[in-house]
Design a protein around this motif. Structure first.
Motif, PDB file in Angstrom:
ATOM      1  N   UNK A  52     131.281  14.135  46.268  1.00 26.59           N
ATOM      2  CA  UNK A  52     131.227  12.670  46.266  1.00 26.59           C
ATOM      3  C   UNK A  52     130.964  12.181  47.689  1.00 26.59           C
ATOM      4  N   UNK A  53     131.385  10.956  47.981  1.00 28.01           N
ATOM      5  CA  UNK A  53     131.009  10.330  49.263  1.00 28.01           C
ATOM      6  C   UNK A  53     131.438  11.123  50.488  1.00 28.01           C
ATOM      7  N   UNK A  54     132.521  11.868  50.378  1.00 27.39           N
ATOM      8  CA  UNK A  54     132.992  12.594  51.555  1.00 27.39           C
ATOM      9  C   UNK A  54     132.252  13.891  51.806  1.00 27.39           C
ATOM     10  N   UNK A  55     131.374  14.254  50.880  1.00 27.56           N
ATOM     11  CA  UNK A  55     130.613  15.482  51.088  1.00 27.56           C
ATOM     12  C   UNK A  55     131.553  16.632  51.384  1.00 27.56           C
ATOM     13  N   UNK A  56     131.338  17.246  52.549  1.00 28.58           N
ATOM     14  CA  UNK A  56     132.175  18.405  52.882  1.00 28.58           C
ATOM     15  C   UNK A  56     132.988  18.158  54.144  1.00 28.58           C
ATOM     16  N   UNK A  57     133.363  16.880  54.380  1.00 28.82           N
ATOM     17  CA  UNK A  57     134.101  16.661  55.633  1.00 28.82           C
ATOM     18  C   UNK A  57     135.521  17.203  55.590  1.00 28.82           C
ATOM     19  N   UNK A  58     136.108  17.277  54.406  1.00 28.07           N
ATOM     20  CA  UNK A  58     137.481  17.803  54.389  1.00 28.07           C
ATOM     21  C   UNK A  58     137.497  19.280  54.805  1.00 28.07           C
ATOM     22  N   UNK A  59     136.637  20.116  54.208  1.00 28.80           N
ATOM     23  CA  UNK A  59     136.602  21.496  54.706  1.00 28.80           C
ATOM     24  C   UNK A  59     136.196  21.591  56.180  1.00 28.80           C
ATOM     25  N   UNK A  60     135.310  20.719  56.625  1.00 31.29           N
ATOM     26  CA  UNK A  60     134.922  20.783  58.033  1.00 31.29           C
ATOM     27  C   UNK A  60     136.091  20.438  58.952  1.00 31.29           C
ATOM     28  N   UNK A  61     136.780  19.374  58.603  1.00 35.68           N
ATOM     29  CA  UNK A  61     137.937  18.990  59.422  1.00 35.68           C
ATOM     30  C   UNK A  61     139.011  20.064  59.404  1.00 35.68           C
ATOM     31  N   UNK A  62     139.141  20.720  58.275  1.00 33.14           N
ATOM     32  CA  UNK A  62     140.145  21.780  58.167  1.00 33.14           C
ATOM     33  C   UNK A  62     139.908  22.809  59.268  1.00 33.14           C
ATOM     34  N   UNK A  63     138.663  23.257  59.381  1.00 32.03           N
ATOM     35  CA  UNK A  63     138.357  24.291  60.373  1.00 32.03           C
ATOM     36  C   UNK A  63     138.399  23.734  61.792  1.00 32.03           C
ATOM     37  N   UNK A  64     137.785  22.570  61.983  1.00 30.95           N
ATOM     38  CA  UNK A  64     137.660  22.042  63.339  1.00 30.95           C
ATOM     39  C   UNK A  64     139.016  21.748  63.959  1.00 30.95           C
ATOM     40  N   UNK A 112     119.474   2.795  35.363  1.00 31.89           N
ATOM     41  CA  UNK A 112     118.273   3.273  36.043  1.00 31.89           C
ATOM     42  C   UNK A 112     118.387   4.774  36.268  1.00 31.89           C
ATOM     43  N   UNK A 113     117.311   5.518  36.087  1.00 33.45           N
ATOM     44  CA  UNK A 113     117.401   6.970  36.195  1.00 33.45           C
ATOM     45  C   UNK A 113     117.726   7.434  37.616  1.00 33.45           C
ATOM     46  N   UNK A 114     118.430   8.541  37.697  1.00 33.07           N
ATOM     47  CA  UNK A 114     118.640   9.186  38.989  1.00 33.07           C
ATOM     48  C   UNK A 114     119.637   8.514  39.911  1.00 33.07           C
ATOM     49  N   UNK A 115     120.437   7.587  39.399  1.00 29.20           N
ATOM     50  CA  UNK A 115     121.416   6.949  40.284  1.00 29.20           C
ATOM     51  C   UNK A 115     122.619   7.875  40.448  1.00 29.20           C
ATOM     52  N   UNK A 116     122.837   8.298  41.679  1.00 24.17           N
ATOM     53  CA  UNK A 116     123.944   9.205  41.964  1.00 24.17           C
ATOM     54  C   UNK A 116     124.759   8.689  43.134  1.00 24.17           C
ATOM     55  N   UNK A 117     126.008   9.107  43.172  1.00 20.46           N
ATOM     56  CA  UNK A 117     126.898   8.686  44.268  1.00 20.46           C
ATOM     57  C   UNK A 117     126.474   9.428  45.537  1.00 20.46           C
ATOM     58  N   UNK A 118     126.106   8.679  46.588  1.00 26.04           N
ATOM     59  CA  UNK A 118     125.615   9.352  47.789  1.00 26.04           C
ATOM     60  C   UNK A 118     126.745   9.846  48.692  1.00 26.04           C
ATOM     61  N   UNK A 119     126.415  10.771  49.550  1.00 26.25           N
ATOM     62  CA  UNK A 119     127.371  11.254  50.542  1.00 26.25           C
ATOM     63  C   UNK A 119     127.406  10.252  51.699  1.00 26.25           C
ATOM     64  N   UNK A 120     128.608   9.784  52.046  1.00 28.32           N
ATOM     65  CA  UNK A 120     128.735   8.818  53.136  1.00 28.32           C
ATOM     66  C   UNK A 120     128.715   9.507  54.491  1.00 28.32           C
TER      67      UNK A 120
END
Ligand SMILES: Cc1cc2nc3c(=O)[nH]c(=O)nc-3n(C[C@H](O)[C@H](O)[C@H](O)COP(=O)(O)OP(=O)(O)OC[C@H]3O[C@@H](n4cnc5c(N)ncnc54)[C@H](O)[C@@H]3O)c2cc1C
Lengths: 299, 750
Positions: B300-312, B65-73
């Motif tokens: 991918x699913x984690x979006x940008x939480x790794x960089x966010x956690x790094x700073x926080x 199906x068109x446009x199926x992408x892995x969403x950010x969790x």
């Protein structure tokens, strides 16, 4: 002669619902040989894409990655009489099917370097399966047996359709898994002409059991504290075991000599870079390891 | 009778040790098709064509199906990553080696592998970006508080280092595996092998397939390790169920190790420029960090939480009056990234602790003393940092940071670390000691739900939303249940990660299972207990206040013979029972939810003793101590196990493991000959000190997570120990500290 076909997937039987194969290599046929002549006959019949299977510790891994795609395997592990270490006329003969572990656990006077070096080869299960002849045939430039055959100026004994011949180890390794053996020949044994009581092999890898990044082996003839003859062979600095052009004859057996020899050896090599170490790092390892191998050889 | 705090043998072990576990590859269905993924051999290019060999069942992007992408969790910082999401099969462009471009189906895995080899993928090469700095910027954000510029303006000393963390990741023993099958009777899609966030994955899949989520049943499974990578929603998590659903045949896929190393989330790759402002006494005035984060080819699913956690998490356990962090998230032609055990904290702790080591030398203050001086004290907690991570404020809840540091140093001395260091040095060895302090976070929400049910035999079932990744969560939840009900944990059975049995589960990640899952189970068990007491008061015709529970019996206080068991009560809860009120639901059962407002912050100290071979650069880690505050150890053995395993992985990341790429974007570590995981020979002797001095105020059990603290400071402490051994004045600069890099530092002597 036993022959099992590992059929290519398209030829597989109908009974697919309950049974499937979980092998990884490209399709091949499997054959077993019971003596050396049988091996040679089968290799001749199966053609140049057939390969000998010994301990499988190098070949099967390469087949699983489909880097090696032999059309057929001839399993030689059931051949009797090729699993031995035998002293003769001052030298030592090792049968092609002798396991690394057997060499490790057999102390032969004047050849202690072999059993000591064996512990550098992989891990215990690998040493229990891998064979001396397989290692020589595989011809990895860091393999302990390849280095030591060159260091101790051994002879590789080959048998093929054209008969038996002996090739000096110094001429056997042609680089990057290529050797003087023809595809239809089998290594039957390796002959070490004379003992080397003052010999050692040392090496470096980041983890225990990995192939050496650099390996250094050294042999000395000593009179009191003076060096009569010396020989140094390196692995991991080029496509085949490298004989270093450093002659220590007449020099005292001491730390300063070892250190200088290490430096001299490092200056001679121009090692390649790869993921396990740059050429520059391999030069530094060469200096360190040559000095250590010499010191251990003299001890 | 309390089970909490007992070293109970793991409930999972009789099953696992007898080979009776149910792992991904153990599942089969008659008539199943085997899927094999065809992956891009090139790092970047335009997909021109994909051949379909004679007789092969090949599926490409055109078929899905068109446009199926892995969403950010996990969406954070309000940043939209829609342009950077990964398609389930590349349609017109490939962006990393290993990207799925097609799948082949066959009746036999061997046949599938043979056919996949014959599929020709024609790719027109495009320029490849390997260096992070040259990548496409997917996101940029800042986090911080206080007046950093003023802090640096008035500083007596400013210390600045650059530090890189290499790309590495989790390599669980069991690669991924999935089986999907449509049950003809119920019409439901049965899925085996989703083992981290099954409910989330079920919902994503339902949306992608356009079907009701209750038509999907994700089953409970064992997993041979997760560590953050396994169980996220990957392309295969769509492809396998979708194929089963559309073809109406069972479909199975088992990842091989070579695939795993290029397909699962990589992690960690960051470059930091960090500086600290101190006054003349060594008091921290401010902290600044500028981070370049390499996220590989997609979000991918984690979006940008790794960089966010790094700073926080960067200020850690210290009193940092002003902090400013900036991160740029870059996309490169490498495997996409996600979380790996201690995400963001391994990286940030490595960088910050190395900075403190360098600062201590520059300020002429002992490095332990510098830390002690700047740690938040017990009476400064709770401490709120005016920034948020994962959508919640950073509120350091409870603890005694300097107290644990002191304890750790005393323990290291008692165990002979310091005397061994001295004797090695006296023998001429380049030996060194590292000390690193860290703050962890755990117990992320938003919620977890649990059901506790007592059957008429007195057996107790717990249906929780966590998943069994080998961490022992079944044992922990059984202990929590047994404690609340005052029963023997042997009668408790815990089932995790089945989306029908527990449709509201949150999964196992972020050291949350014991904290959030445990608290939900506790609440459900307490509710069952209260109901049991209520029923017993009717059965025994006494007031509830006169009842007490002892060893599973509910009895009248002071009247020994007069009691009922949980089994009796469960029988009295059956439909038709005279004890049930007219509208009262049958069954001795309760479902409860535990919601988390703020995370809880465990913390710890690592101390390591290393010996460096100056000829080869080889680093041997001789001794390793982890001191860790866990609030309350439900099962101390399992806490220790978590810490030991974490250290092993940390040693890998600190010294050995790296996913390297050449200029063409070809991965250089695609086998275990090149991706160097530590073996038993490389893992040091580990000492563990589990502290329970600071219970978490935010959950009924007082627990803090224990999943990650063995790993968090491993990079930091080993880097510090090497620096100490070599007598460097600057930073070691980079992890992993391979022998070659260490040998180089000896030469440079910086
Ligand atoms: C994890 C791991 C680590 C290892 N580490 C080391 C190490 O540190 N040092 C080291 O030296 N080796 C190492 N090895 C390789 C091991 O020593 C092998 O056993 C050896 O290289 C090959 O011997 P084999 O008997 O297993 O041969 P096989 O794998 O069966 O065959 C290897 C090759 O030799 C050919 N061959 C085998 N026997 C003969 C024969 N008699 N005549 C002609 N051709 C023959 C085969 O056709 C094939 O091409 C390691 C292997 C593994 C898996």
């Amino acid at each position: 002669m036993v022959k099992y076909d590992i059929p290519s997937s398209s030829e597989r039987s109908e009974d697919k619902d309950t049974e499937w194969s979980v092998v990884k290599p490209a399709a091949f046929t499997y054959h077993r040989a019971y003596d050396v002549n049988d091996t040679i006959a089968q290799l001749a019949e199966l053609g140049p894409d057939a390969k000998i299977l010994a301990g499988g510790q190098s070949l099967v891994a390469m087949m699983n990655f489909r880097l090696a795609r032999p059309s057929a395997l001839v399993d030689i592990t059931r051949i009797g009489g090729l699993d031995f270490l035998a002293k003769d006329a001052g030298g030592l003969r090792i049968g092609a099917l002798t396991r690394h572990r057997t060499v490790e656990t057999t102390k032969v006077d004047g050849f202690e370097v072999l059993s000591k070096a064996a512990r550098w080869i992989g891990h215990y299960p690998i040493r229990c399966r891998g064979t001396f002849g397989g290692s020589i045939a595989h011809g990895d430039s860091t393999a302990e047996w390849c280095l030591l055959t060159v260091l101790l100026e051994a002879w590789i004994v080959l048998q093929g359709p054209r008969g038996r011949r002996e090739v000096p180890a110094t001429e056997f390794f042609h680089g990057f898994f290529m050797t003087a053996a023809e595809p239809d020949e089998m290594i039957v044994e390796v002959r070490f002409p004379r003992p080397a009581p003052h010999a050692a092999l040392t090496e470096f890898s980041q983890r225990q059991g990995d192939f050496a990044v650099v390996a250094a082996s050294a042999r000395l003839d000593l009179a009191e504290n003076e060096i009569l003859t010396s020989r140094i062979v390196l692995g991991g600095v080029g496509p085949q075991p490298a004989v270093v052009d450093v002659d220590l004859a007449g020099q005292p057996a001491n730390e300063e000599t070892w250190r200088a020899a290490g430096e001299a050896a490092a200056a001679q090599v121009d090692p390649p870079s790869d993921g396990h170490g740059s050429g520059a790092y391999r030069k530094k390892l060469t200096a360190t390891l040559v000095a250590r191998a010499l010191a251990e050889a003299a001890a | 009778m309390t089970s909490i705090g007992e070293r109970l043998a793991r409930k999972e072990d009789p099953r696992l040790l007898r080979g009776l576990g149910r792992f991904g590859d153990d599942q089969d269905r008659p008539g199943q098709l085997w899927m094999r993924v065809v992956r891009s051999p090139l790092a970047h290019g335009r997909l021109v064509s994909i051949s379909k060999p004679e007789g092969a069942h090949v599926i490409t992007a055109e078929d899905v199906p068109p446009g199926v992408r892995i969403p950010v969790r996990l969406k954070v910082q309000g940043i939209d990553l829609d342009d950077h999401l990964q398609p389930v099969l590349a349609a017109d462009e490939v962006r990393y080696v290993g990207e799925p471009v097609a799948v082949v189906l066959a009746d036999d895995p061997y046949e599938a592998e043979d056919l996949a080899e014959l599929v020709q993928v024609d790719i027109e090469e495009l320029p490849v970006t390997v260096d992070t700095a040259d990548g496409t910027q997917a996101a940029e954000f800042e986090l911080g508080y206080g007046d950093v510029e003023a802090a640096f303006g008035e500083a007596g000393h400013v210390v600045r280092i650059e530090f890189e963390v290499g790309r590495h990741s989790a390599v669980p023993l069991e690669p991924r595996a999935l089986l999907a099958d449509v049950d003809p009777a119920s019409g439901a899609l049965q899925i085996f092998g989703m083992t981290k966030v099954p409910v989330f994955n079920r919902d994503v899949l339902a949306t992608m397939l356009g079907i009701d989520e209750n038509l999907i049943h994700v089953h409970a499974m064992d997993a041979g390790g997760g560590f953050g990578v396994r169980g996220e929603f990957y392309p295969e998590d769509f492809l396998v169920p979708w194929l089963a659903w559309t073809l109406r045949r069972p479909v199975k896929w088992v990842e091989d190790r070579a695939e795993h190393l290029v397909a699962v989330n990589h992690s960690r790759q960051q470059k930091h420029v960090i500086s600290a402002a101190f006054d003349n006494e060594g008091t921290l005035l401010g902290l600044k960090d500028d981070v370049l984060h390499d996220n590989g080819a997609y979000a991918r699913t984690h979006g940008i939480i790794v960089p966010e956690l790094t700073l926080a998490m960067l200020p850690g356990p210290y009193r940092v009056p002003a902090f400013h962090g900036r991160v740029r998230v870059m996309l490169t032609n490498k495997t996409p990234c996600g979380t790996y055990r201690a995400p963001g904290r391994f990286e940030g702790t490595s960088v910050r602790e190395q900075l403190l080591d360098v600062a201590a030398d520059q300020l002429g203050i002992d490095r332990v003393e510098l830390r002690r001086k700047n740690l938040l004290t017990a009476d400064e907690l709770p401490h709120t940092r005016a920034m948020s991570t994962l959508g919640t404020d950073v509120v350091l809840d409870s603890g005694d940071y300097p107290g644990l540091l002191d304890k750790a140093m005393v323990e290291a001395d008692r165990l002979g670390y310091l005397s061994r260091l001295e004797s090695l040095r006296a023998q001429g060895h380049a030996a060194g000691l590292g000390v690193a302090m860290f703050l962890e976070k755990s117990g992320l929400g938003p919620q977890e739900t649990a059901d506790v049910t007592v059957s008429t035999s007195g057996a107790v079932r717990v249906h929780s939303g966590g998943t069994s990744l080998g961490q022992g969560i079944e044992t922990i939840l059984a202990q929590v249940t047994a404690d609340a009900l005052d029963i023997d944990p042997a009668v408790v059975t815990v089932i995790n990660g089945d989306t029908v049995l527990q449709p509201f589960g949150g999964g196992s990640w972020a050291s949350r299972s014991t904290v959030v899952g445990g608290s939900a189970v506790h609440r459900a068990a307490v509710a069952v207990r209260e109901r049991a007491v209520r029923m017993a008061s009717r059965m025994l015709e006494v007031a509830e206040e006169d009842l007490e529970i002892k060893a599973g019996m509910i009895g009248v206080r002071g009247a020994p013979g007069s009691s009922v068991s949980y089994a009796d009560v469960a029988k009295a809860c059956r439909p038709g029972s005279p004890y049930l009120g007219p509208d009262e639901p049958a069954g001795l059962t309760a479902r409860r939810r535990f919601e988390v407002e703020h995370m809880t912050y465990p913390y710890g100290v690592h101390v390591a003793l290393v010996d460096v071979d100056t000829g080869t650069g080889h680093v041997e880690v001789l001794r390793y101590l982890v001191a860790y505050e866990v609030g309350r150890a439900i099962n101390p053995t399992l806490v220790e196990g978590q810490l030991l395993g974490g250290v092993a992985q940390g040693v890998g990341g600190a010294l050995l493991e790296e996913f390297r790429y050449d200029e063409a974007g070809q991965p250089q570590a695609v086998t275990f000959m090149d991706y160097l995981m530590p073996t038993a020979a490389e893992v040091p002797r580990i000492d563990v000190l589990v502290a329970q001095d600071a219970p978490a105020p935010g959950n009924p059990l007082g627990v803090k997570g224990a999943g990650e603290g063995g790993l968090t400071a491993a990079g930091a402490v080993i880097a510090g120990a090497i620096r100490d051994a070599l007598g460097l004045t600057g930073s070691v600069g980079r992890l992993p500290m391979t022998a070659e890099r260490v040998r180089g530092l000896i030469e440079e002597g910086t």
